[in-house]
Design a protein around this motif. Structure first.
Motif, PDB file in Angstrom:
ATOM      1  N   ALA A 184      28.533  34.508 -18.740  1.00 58.27           N
ATOM      2  CA  ALA A 184      27.581  33.484 -19.154  1.00 58.27           C
ATOM      3  C   ALA A 184      27.456  32.341 -18.144  1.00 58.27           C
ATOM      4  CB  ALA A 184      27.981  32.924 -20.512  1.00 58.27           C
ATOM      5  N   PHE A 185      28.544  32.067 -17.402  1.00 53.75           N
ATOM      6  CA  PHE A 185      28.570  30.918 -16.487  1.00 53.75           C
ATOM      7  C   PHE A 185      29.153  31.345 -15.147  1.00 53.75           C
ATOM      8  CE2 PHE A 185      29.200  29.412 -20.829  1.00 53.75           C
ATOM      9  CZ  PHE A 185      28.144  28.538 -20.966  1.00 53.75           C
ATOM     10  N   SER A 186      28.319  31.376 -14.125  1.00 53.29           N
ATOM     11  CA  SER A 186      28.785  31.809 -12.806  1.00 53.29           C
ATOM     12  C   SER A 186      29.853  30.873 -12.240  1.00 53.29           C
ATOM     13  CB  SER A 186      27.606  31.902 -11.833  1.00 53.29           C
ATOM     14  OG  SER A 186      26.976  30.638 -11.695  1.00 53.29           O
ATOM     15  N   GLU A 187      29.894  29.632 -12.709  1.00 54.83           N
ATOM     16  CA  GLU A 187      30.874  28.663 -12.218  1.00 54.83           C
ATOM     17  C   GLU A 187      32.298  28.954 -12.702  1.00 54.83           C
ATOM     18  OE1 GLU A 187      26.921  26.540 -12.882  1.00 54.83           O
ATOM     19  OE2 GLU A 187      28.154  27.946 -13.988  1.00 54.83           O
ATOM     20  N   VAL A 188      32.417  29.666 -13.827  1.00 59.72           N
ATOM     21  CA  VAL A 188      33.740  29.938 -14.401  1.00 59.72           C
ATOM     22  C   VAL A 188      34.438  31.026 -13.588  1.00 59.72           C
ATOM     23  CG1 VAL A 188      34.994  30.796 -16.427  1.00 59.72           C
ATOM     24  CG2 VAL A 188      33.072  29.208 -16.714  1.00 59.72           C
ATOM     25  N   GLN A 189      35.616  30.697 -13.079  1.00 58.68           N
ATOM     26  CA  GLN A 189      36.412  31.641 -12.289  1.00 58.68           C
ATOM     27  C   GLN A 189      37.561  32.228 -13.082  1.00 58.68           C
ATOM     28  OE1 GLN A 189      37.646  29.407  -8.854  1.00 58.68           O
ATOM     29  NE2 GLN A 189      35.547  28.878  -8.307  1.00 58.68           N
ATOM     30  N   SER A 190      38.125  31.434 -14.002  1.00 57.77           N
ATOM     31  CA  SER A 190      39.232  31.938 -14.819  1.00 57.77           C
ATOM     32  C   SER A 190      39.370  31.115 -16.085  1.00 57.77           C
ATOM     33  CB  SER A 190      40.543  31.917 -14.032  1.00 57.77           C
ATOM     34  OG  SER A 190      40.932  30.597 -13.753  1.00 57.77           O
ATOM     35  N   VAL A 191      40.142  31.674 -17.017  1.00 61.23           N
ATOM     36  CA  VAL A 191      40.445  31.010 -18.281  1.00 61.23           C
ATOM     37  C   VAL A 191      41.955  31.015 -18.433  1.00 61.23           C
ATOM     38  CG1 VAL A 191      40.166  31.087 -20.784  1.00 61.23           C
ATOM     39  CG2 VAL A 191      38.262  31.734 -19.309  1.00 61.23           C
ATOM     40  N   VAL A 192      42.512  29.850 -18.774  1.00 62.46           N
ATOM     41  CA  VAL A 192      43.963  29.724 -18.934  1.00 62.46           C
ATOM     42  C   VAL A 192      44.279  29.092 -20.281  1.00 62.46           C
ATOM     43  CG1 VAL A 192      44.392  29.542 -16.450  1.00 62.46           C
ATOM     44  CG2 VAL A 192      44.077  27.467 -17.801  1.00 62.46           C
ATOM     45  N   ILE A 193      45.507  29.282 -20.710  1.00 65.27           N
ATOM     46  CA  ILE A 193      46.015  28.595 -21.882  1.00 65.27           C
ATOM     47  C   ILE A 193      46.741  27.359 -21.372  1.00 65.27           C
ATOM     48  CG2 ILE A 193      47.600  28.716 -23.841  1.00 65.27           C
ATOM     49  CD1 ILE A 193      45.144  30.526 -24.086  1.00 65.27           C
ATOM     50  N   GLY A 194      46.277  26.186 -21.757  1.00 58.48           N
ATOM     51  CA  GLY A 194      46.919  24.947 -21.326  1.00 58.48           C
ATOM     52  C   GLY A 194      46.014  24.072 -20.497  1.00 58.48           C
ATOM     53  N   ASN A 195      46.603  23.206 -19.723  1.00 57.34           N
ATOM     54  CA  ASN A 195      45.911  22.200 -18.923  1.00 57.34           C
ATOM     55  C   ASN A 195      45.134  22.828 -17.766  1.00 57.34           C
ATOM     56  OD1 ASN A 195      45.238  20.102 -17.176  1.00 57.34           O
ATOM     57  ND2 ASN A 195      47.129  18.983 -17.571  1.00 57.34           N
ATOM     58  N   PRO A 196      43.811  22.508 -17.613  1.00 61.97           N
ATOM     59  CA  PRO A 196      43.012  23.112 -16.546  1.00 61.97           C
ATOM     60  C   PRO A 196      43.467  22.733 -15.143  1.00 61.97           C
ATOM     61  CG  PRO A 196      41.782  21.350 -17.583  1.00 61.97           C
ATOM     62  CD  PRO A 196      43.050  21.547 -18.386  1.00 61.97           C
TER      63      PRO A 196
END
Length: 126
Positions: A109-121
């Motif tokens: 959905a978003f080309s800017e998103v590279q990864s998803v983590v649990i916790g502080n970005p």
């Protein structure tokens, strides 16, 4: 609704008490859905708002069907930070949900998103 108990307590009395409280609340006309507007919790920045809105509309309903929830913690430098709650917290399938479900859909959905983590970005190893 999420319940947490100490290890030395049995689920049985907690489950029956929680069910009774919920039933009484719903029978009194209480709403099963929060009336809090998601827009009140949105952070500044249109990409951040779009990611939050996407989570609310596209991700949270599916996770809620399994007794869990996901909370947006932040977005920084291509990294979306989330917190898993309820049944998702500690679930053996939570890594699969995060990587193959949420991360894949956010990247699509978003080309800017590279990864998803649990916790502080700002701390991808959280």
């Amino acid at each position: 609704v999420s319940l947490t108990k100490k290890e030395d307590f049995s689920w049985f009395p907690l489950e029956s008490k929680a069910s009774a409280i919920l039933m009484k609340y719903l029978q009194s006309g209480g709403s099963a859905v929060s009336e809090t507007k998601e827009s009140e919790r949105l952070e500044d920045g249109s990409l951040t708002q779009q990611i939050q809105a996407f989570l609310v509309k596209e991700i949270r309903p599916g996770i809620a069907m399994d007794g869990g929830d996901v909370v947006f913690l932040g977005y920084q430098d291509g990294v979306v930070s989330l917190q898993l709650l309820g049944a998702c917290r500690g679930c053996p399938h939570s890594a699969k949900t995060l990587n193959q479900g949420i991360e894949r859909r956010l990247k699509a959905a978003f080309s800017e998103v590279q990864s998803v983590v649990i916790g502080n970005p700002s701390s991808p190893h959280s």
